[in-house]
Scaffold this motif. Structure first.
Motif, mmCIF file in Angstrom:
data_model
loop_
_atom_site.group_PDB
_atom_site.id
_atom_site.type_symbol
_atom_site.label_atom_id
_atom_site.label_comp_id
_atom_site.label_asym_id
_atom_site.label_seq_id
_atom_site.Cartn_x
_atom_site.Cartn_y
_atom_site.Cartn_z
ATOM 1 N N ASN A 25 0.832 -1.198 0.000
ATOM 2 C CA ASN A 25 0.000 0.000 0.000
ATOM 3 C C ASN A 25 0.867 1.249 0.000
ATOM 4 N N TRP A 26 0.232 2.379 -0.178
ATOM 5 C CA TRP A 26 0.939 3.650 -0.276
ATOM 6 C C TRP A 26 1.755 3.939 0.982
ATOM 7 N N HIS A 27 1.187 3.709 2.145
ATOM 8 C CA HIS A 27 1.893 4.007 3.398
ATOM 9 C C HIS A 27 3.226 3.262 3.456
ATOM 10 N N GLU A 28 3.203 1.999 3.118
ATOM 11 C CA GLU A 28 4.429 1.203 3.120
ATOM 12 C C GLU A 28 5.372 1.636 1.991
ATOM 13 N N ALA A 29 4.813 1.900 0.815
ATOM 14 C CA ALA A 29 5.635 2.256 -0.348
ATOM 15 C C ALA A 29 6.372 3.576 -0.146
ATOM 16 N N ALA A 30 5.785 4.493 0.597
ATOM 17 C CA ALA A 30 6.395 5.810 0.804
ATOM 18 C C ALA A 30 7.361 5.834 1.991
ATOM 19 N N ARG A 31 7.412 4.766 2.748
ATOM 20 C CA ARG A 31 8.246 4.709 3.960
ATOM 21 C C ARG A 31 9.726 4.838 3.621
ATOM 22 N N LYS A 32 10.392 5.716 4.351
ATOM 23 C CA LYS A 32 11.843 5.893 4.172
ATOM 24 C C LYS A 32 12.572 5.104 5.246
ATOM 25 N N THR A 33 13.681 4.508 4.860
ATOM 26 C CA THR A 33 14.485 3.702 5.764
ATOM 27 C C THR A 33 15.870 4.323 5.858
ATOM 28 N N PRO A 34 16.330 4.622 7.072
ATOM 29 C CA PRO A 34 17.667 5.214 7.215
ATOM 30 C C PRO A 34 18.730 4.348 6.529
ATOM 31 N N GLY A 35 19.576 5.012 5.745
ATOM 32 C CA GLY A 35 20.666 4.317 5.065
ATOM 33 C C GLY A 35 20.298 3.689 3.736
ATOM 34 N N VAL A 36 19.008 3.708 3.384
ATOM 35 C CA VAL A 36 18.553 3.138 2.118
ATOM 36 C C VAL A 36 18.190 4.295 1.190
ATOM 37 N N PRO A 37 18.803 4.358 0.006
ATOM 38 C CA PRO A 37 18.620 5.519 -0.865
ATOM 39 C C PRO A 37 17.327 5.536 -1.676
ATOM 40 N N TYR A 38 16.432 4.586 -1.457
ATOM 41 C CA TYR A 38 15.197 4.523 -2.232
ATOM 42 C C TYR A 38 14.074 4.021 -1.334
ATOM 43 N N THR A 39 12.860 4.270 -1.773
ATOM 44 C CA THR A 39 11.670 3.730 -1.120
ATOM 45 C C THR A 39 11.085 2.656 -2.029
ATOM 46 N N LEU A 40 10.120 1.938 -1.523
ATOM 47 C CA LEU A 40 9.430 0.983 -2.383
ATOM 48 C C LEU A 40 8.743 1.708 -3.540
ATOM 49 N N ALA A 41 8.212 2.900 -3.287
ATOM 50 C CA ALA A 41 7.588 3.686 -4.365
ATOM 51 C C ALA A 41 8.619 4.023 -5.436
ATOM 52 N N GLY A 42 9.827 4.373 -5.024
ATOM 53 C CA GLY A 42 10.890 4.665 -5.977
ATOM 54 C C GLY A 42 11.293 3.430 -6.770
ATOM 55 N N LEU A 43 11.339 2.279 -6.108
ATOM 56 C CA LEU A 43 11.656 1.030 -6.811
ATOM 57 C C LEU A 43 10.569 0.672 -7.822
ATOM 58 N N ILE A 44 9.317 0.845 -7.432
ATOM 59 C CA ILE A 44 8.208 0.568 -8.354
ATOM 60 C C ILE A 44 8.288 1.507 -9.552
ATOM 61 N N TYR A 45 8.595 2.766 -9.308
ATOM 62 C CA TYR A 45 8.777 3.736 -10.386
ATOM 63 C C TYR A 45 9.866 3.236 -11.347
ATOM 64 N N HIS A 46 11.012 2.888 -10.794
ATOM 65 C CA HIS A 46 12.144 2.435 -11.603
ATOM 66 C C HIS A 46 11.794 1.177 -12.403
ATOM 67 N N LEU A 47 11.191 0.203 -11.746
ATOM 68 C CA LEU A 47 10.803 -1.030 -12.431
ATOM 69 C C LEU A 47 9.807 -0.746 -13.555
ATOM 70 N N SER A 48 8.864 0.136 -13.308
ATOM 71 C CA SER A 48 7.855 0.474 -14.301
ATOM 72 C C SER A 48 8.459 1.172 -15.515
ATOM 73 N N ASP A 74 12.944 11.863 -9.771
ATOM 74 C CA ASP A 74 13.759 12.978 -9.295
ATOM 75 C C ASP A 74 13.159 13.626 -8.050
ATOM 76 N N HIS A 75 12.060 13.065 -7.568
ATOM 77 C CA HIS A 75 11.409 13.503 -6.334
ATOM 78 C C HIS A 75 10.699 12.286 -5.734
ATOM 79 N N SER A 76 10.286 12.398 -4.499
ATOM 80 C CA SER A 76 9.541 11.289 -3.901
ATOM 81 C C SER A 76 8.210 11.161 -4.639
ATOM 82 N N PRO A 77 7.928 9.999 -5.199
ATOM 83 C CA PRO A 77 6.668 9.840 -5.922
ATOM 84 C C PRO A 77 5.462 10.126 -5.023
ATOM 85 N N THR A 78 4.463 10.775 -5.608
ATOM 86 C CA THR A 78 3.220 11.012 -4.891
ATOM 87 C C THR A 78 2.408 9.721 -4.886
ATOM 88 N N ARG A 79 1.362 9.708 -4.097
ATOM 89 C CA ARG A 79 0.488 8.541 -4.065
ATOM 90 C C ARG A 79 -0.069 8.247 -5.460
#
Length: 141
Positions: A25-48, A74-79
């Motif tokens: 879901n969006w909440h999980e996809a937008a979550r930032k993790t210290p030391g990790v340069p991407y979010t799940l939303a960013g990975l989905i963007y890249h894969l897509s 180039d920015h945090s993806p919106t929902r």
């Protein structure tokens, strides 16, 4: 289903893409993790984005990789962007299955490259979801 099709969807050498995306879901996809340069939303963007460009090449809709294609956001993806990219990713997986059924030599090479590239990033998706405690339990084999 042939090996190329399995390689694009997972389920043999790595968790199935359907499992990896299940319940995301969006909440999980937008979550930032210290030391990790991407979010799940960013990975989905890249894969897509990379999948779409690869499918355009494999299907003959494009002759070359787009010069100015930005494969990472180039920015945090919106929902809305996340949901659009997730939908495009899932539609592209279905298209890839059709193309991989009986591919030309060019399509086979492009799809094999896409499968290897994507598998690397699906591993990142699995790792983040495992860290978050949200990776679905695999179904029966």
């Amino acid at each position: 289903m042939n090996l190329l099709q399995h390689s694009l969807l997972g389920g043999t050498s790595f968790r199935s893409v359907a499992d990896l995306l299940s319940g995301l879901n969006w909440h999980e996809a937008a979550r930032k993790t210290p030391g990790v340069p991407y979010t799940l939303a960013g990975l989905i963007y890249h894969l897509s984005v990379t999948q779409r460009a690869s499918l355009d090449l494999a299907s003959g809709r494009a002759e070359t990789w787009p010069d100015a294609l930005s494969v990472w956001p180039d920015h945090s993806p919106t929902r809305a962007e996340f949901e659009e990219r997730l939908g495009d990713l899932q539609a592209g997986l279905a298209e890839a299955q059709v193309l991989a059924e009986d591919p030309s030599l060019r399509a086979r090479e492009i799809l094999a490259d896409l499968a290897v590239h994507s598998a690397y990033h699906w591993g990142q998706v699995a790792l983040l979801r495992r860290l978050y405690g949200t990776l679905p339990v695999p179904g029966p084999a």
